[in-house]
Motif scaffolding. Structure first.
Motif, short mmCIF file in Angstrom:
data_model
loop_
_atom_site.label_atom_id
_atom_site.label_comp_id
_atom_site.label_asym_id
_atom_site.label_seq_id
_atom_site.Cartn_x
_atom_site.Cartn_y
_atom_site.Cartn_z
N LEU A 1 -27.90 -26.47 -9.34
CA LEU A 1 -27.16 -26.64 -8.11
C LEU A 1 -25.74 -26.12 -8.27
N SER A 2 -25.21 -25.54 -7.21
CA SER A 2 -23.82 -25.08 -7.24
C SER A 2 -22.89 -26.28 -7.14
N VAL B 1 -22.01 -27.97 1.89
CA VAL B 1 -22.49 -26.81 1.15
C VAL B 1 -21.82 -25.53 1.64
N GLN C 1 -23.13 -27.81 -3.72
CA GLN C 1 -24.38 -28.54 -3.57
C GLN C 1 -24.34 -29.87 -4.31
N MET C 2 -23.73 -29.89 -5.48
CA MET C 2 -23.57 -31.14 -6.21
C MET C 2 -22.66 -32.09 -5.43
N TRP D 1 -24.89 -32.57 4.58
CA TRP D 1 -25.26 -31.65 3.51
C TRP D 1 -24.86 -30.22 3.86
#
Length: 278
Positions: free
Chosen positions: A2-3, A256, A6-7, A252
């Motif tokens: 995960l980037s 992101v 994203q984390m 989310w």
């Protein structure tokens, strides 16, 4: 792997769900241990803890939004950049959320025949079903530069109208109920959901307020989870789960796709000519 963003999104969603689960537990304890045999609420510790948990949750989410600001992260005002959610995984998730919302709405329509607010609940079910059908379509359109703008306006406002009807229905169902604790948390949650989806609708109307949309979606998802401890029609419970899924999906995607501002210069070299401008 995960980037970083994203984390960050995963961490945020876990915080929201975790805080909501703790709130559900405290609210459930109030309903079980804080009531007498007549189902009336006692002046107990739980009557203090429930609003305290909600307030603490709101403060935590304010801090999370400020932390994003301190890290120079912001939501892009370009709708296609802010809500980009292309790919099969995103498609499957948004369709699943829509199915949950539509199924709960259909079940509510079937369950509410004998309710004193049956007509309002039927309208609520129809609006919820329409929201469930339109949500995957709307989120797909955010990936496209060309879309039906008039329908986007309608789709974006459907959950707002749905929760407005929900608010009226709750008042109607409890118009002679003197026990405010039985419906007070739901009233607060429905109002928070109205604000959250109203802010989310700003993307369709090209009016983006980054900190406000983040806080309202964080808090809205959290307090909707808390209300799952209350008794209501199973269809409404499923609709709440669908609404939580929609807000978490927004959370989310927004995180992101966040952009980062350039760091301010801490040192500016002096070349000897600055005195010419003084």
């Amino acid at each position: 792997m995960l980037s970083k963003l994203q984390m960050r999104a995963l961490e945020t969603c876990c915080y929201i769900v975790g805080a909501g689960a703790f709130g559900v537990f405290i609210r459930w304890l109030q309903n079980v241990a804080g009531t007498n045999d007549d189902q009336l609420y006692n002046d107990s510790l739980w009557s203090f803890l429930v609003p305290l948990v909600i307030i603490i949750g709101a403060l935590v989410f304010v801090g999370m939004v400020r932390k994003l600001g301190k890290d120079r992260l912001y939501v892009d005002e370009d709708v296609c950049e802010a809500l980009k959610n292309s790919g099969r995984i995103y498609q499957a998730i948004r369709i699943a959320i829509g199915v949950i919302m539509a199924a709960g709405s259909a079940l509510l329509i079937a369950q509410c025949e004998l309710d004193n607010a049956a007509n309002l609940l039927r309208i609520l079910g129809i609006l919820g079903f329409s929201t469930g059908v339109s949500f995957p379509i709307m989120m797909k359109w955010y990936n496209q530069t060309e879309r039906r703008v008039s329908l986007m306006y309608i789709f974006a406002m459907l959950p707002v109208i749905m929760f407005c009807v929900w608010l009226i229905a709750t008042y109607k169902q409890n118009d002679i109920n003197g026990v405010v604790w039985q419906y007070g948390v739901e009233i607060v949650a429905v109002c928070a959901a109205i604000c959250a989806f109203f802010r989310a609708a700003g993307f369709s109307f090209y009016s983006v307020k980054s900190p406000r949309i983040l806080f309202s979606s964080f808090f809205g998802a959290f307090i909707l989870i808390v209300t799952l401890a209350d008794e209501r029609y199973l269809g409404q419970q499923i609709m709440i789960l669908g609404s939580v899924g929609m807000l978490l999906y927004y959370d989310w995607v927004l995180i992101v796709n966040m952009k980062q501002k350039e760091a301010p210069l801490s040192y500016q070299p002096r070349d000897g000519f600055e005195h010419l401008y003084n």
